[in-house]
Design an enzyme around this catalytic site. Structure first.
Site, short mmCIF file in Angstrom:
data_model
loop_
_atom_site.label_atom_id
_atom_site.label_comp_id
_atom_site.label_asym_id
_atom_site.label_seq_id
_atom_site.Cartn_x
_atom_site.Cartn_y
_atom_site.Cartn_z
N HIS A 187 46.99 17.89 91.11
CA HIS A 187 47.82 16.70 91.36
C HIS A 187 47.35 15.47 90.56
O HIS A 187 47.26 14.35 91.10
CB HIS A 187 47.87 16.40 92.86
CG HIS A 187 48.01 17.64 93.72
ND1 HIS A 187 48.76 18.73 93.33
CD2 HIS A 187 47.47 17.97 94.94
CE1 HIS A 187 48.68 19.67 94.28
NE2 HIS A 187 47.91 19.24 95.24
N ASP A 263 53.65 22.89 95.62
CA ASP A 263 52.74 22.53 96.71
C ASP A 263 53.28 22.93 98.09
O ASP A 263 52.77 22.49 99.12
CB ASP A 263 52.37 21.04 96.72
CG ASP A 263 51.17 20.75 97.63
OD1 ASP A 263 50.26 21.58 97.69
OD2 ASP A 263 51.18 19.70 98.30
O1 LIG Z 1 46.50 16.42 100.03
C1 LIG Z 1 46.41 17.35 100.88
O2 LIG Z 1 46.36 17.16 102.09
C2 LIG Z 1 46.30 18.73 100.37
C3 LIG Z 1 45.67 19.67 101.17
C4 LIG Z 1 45.46 20.93 100.69
C5 LIG Z 1 44.70 21.93 101.43
O3 LIG Z 1 44.46 21.71 102.62
O4 LIG Z 1 44.32 22.93 100.82
O5 LIG Z 1 45.94 21.29 99.47
C6 LIG Z 1 46.61 20.41 98.67
O6 LIG Z 1 46.99 20.81 97.56
C7 LIG Z 1 46.80 19.10 99.13
#
Ligand SMILES: O=C(O)c1cc(C(=O)O)oc(=O)c1
Length: 310
Positions: A187, A263
């Protein structure tokens, strides 16, 4: 698509479930497009969430992920281990193994993992490990443990995926630039899109990519980064305008080192849950030519995750 369900676990209060009934994208994905960042959650009754997790989600099964893939027009998925499963990779591995070769994975591992277990992950389709530095998601892991893991997985030809917030890049710089593998940033390193795209914070991220040609970036998660929207809901074709200059700049400067993913199922969103069909319609705003789109969606992820087919 079927609806999200909840198993034996109680969801974190205020948890937002993924969007049911996403639109059919207007943007036609190129043939062979890869959703290079998505997750499965459980189902908790079959693959319990990890005791050390920082949130408890609704279920998001492999079947629901594959239905979304087909609905949106993707050919393949890269399933990234979600932090709610800790270093228990069973749900992600099960998704990869059930995909008829259409999913590869990114795992979370501890130093105690054996060579035989790493090989098992490889055989299931895992091609990377994820190191997470977002404090609300994980407990701290010592850098020497991560470096040891990186050097072991390097021998398997895997890469390291890193997740961090833009303000933490200066402090993490020396560690990141010491990694021996290809390094994929989740991201875009979470830029604060309220700050100028020409400001020092994003300039540091661009320098990171420019000076280190092993660094790639996912230009994903506009729904997470956007401050002013508009939201990808109700047919909106011009969503997340404030994220576009950031993502477009990375795609245009580093066209051979960018990836894109939905995502899905979008953990921890607080404001709204996007319509994934409209998220796909965001892509041509950041990759504006057919050539850039093919690199972002097909050539780059294939080179990283299915190199034997390239
Ligand atoms: O920003 C977040 O909360 C988030 C969490 C997770 C995860 O819990 O793996 O993965 C992501 O790509 C983004």
């Amino acid at each position: 698509m079927s609806k999200p369900t909840t198993g034996p676990f109680e969801k974190t209060p205020g948890w937002m479930d993924w969007y049911t009934g996403p639109a059919k994208p207007r943007f036609q994905l190129p043939a062979g497009a890869v959703d290079a960042h998505c997750h499965v959650f459980g189902p908790g009754g079959e693959f319990p969430f990890a005791p050390e997790r920082k949130y408890t989600p609704c279920d998001a099964s492999k079947a629901q992920l594959f239905a979304l893939r087909d609905h949106l027009g993707f050919a393949r998925n890269v399933v990234v281990q979600a932090t709610c499963h800790g270093a228990d990779n069973r749900a992600m591995v099960d998704a990869c193994k059930s995909s008829n070769g259409k999913a590869r994975g990114v795992a979370t591992v501890k130093r105690s993992i054996s060579d035989a277990e790493l090989q098992e992950l490889h055989d299931a389709g895992v091609r990377g490990v994820r190191f997470n530095f977002v404090k609300r998601l994980v407990d701290f892991t010592p850098k020497d443990e991560l470096l040891e893991i990186a050097s072991r997985i390097n021998k398997l030809g895997w890469h390291v995926v890193i997740y961090f917030e833009a303000v933490d890049l200066p402090e993490l710089w020396d560690f990141f630039t010491a990694l021996p593998t290809t390094v994929v940033v989740d991201h875009m390193g979470r830029p604060d899109v309220g700050k100028p795209v020409d400001g020092p914070e994003f300039a540091l991220f661009e320098k990171f990519m420019r000076e280190h040609t092993n660094v790639w970036s996912k230009v994903s998660c506009p729904e997470r980064l956007s401050v002013t929207g508009p939201k990808a809901l109700d047919g909106e074709q011009n969503a997340y305008q404030d994220v576009i200059p950031f993502a477009r700049r990375i795609v245009e400067q580093f066209p051979d080192r960018v990836l894109w993913g939905t995502d899905w199922p979008h953990p921890n969103l607080k404001d709204h849950m996007p319509d994934d069909g409209l998220l796909v319609d965001f892509i041509p705003h950041i990759a504006t030519t057919a050539e850039l789109q093919k690199k972002l969606l097909v050539d780059n992820p294939m080179r990283l995750y299915w190199p034997e087919e390239v």
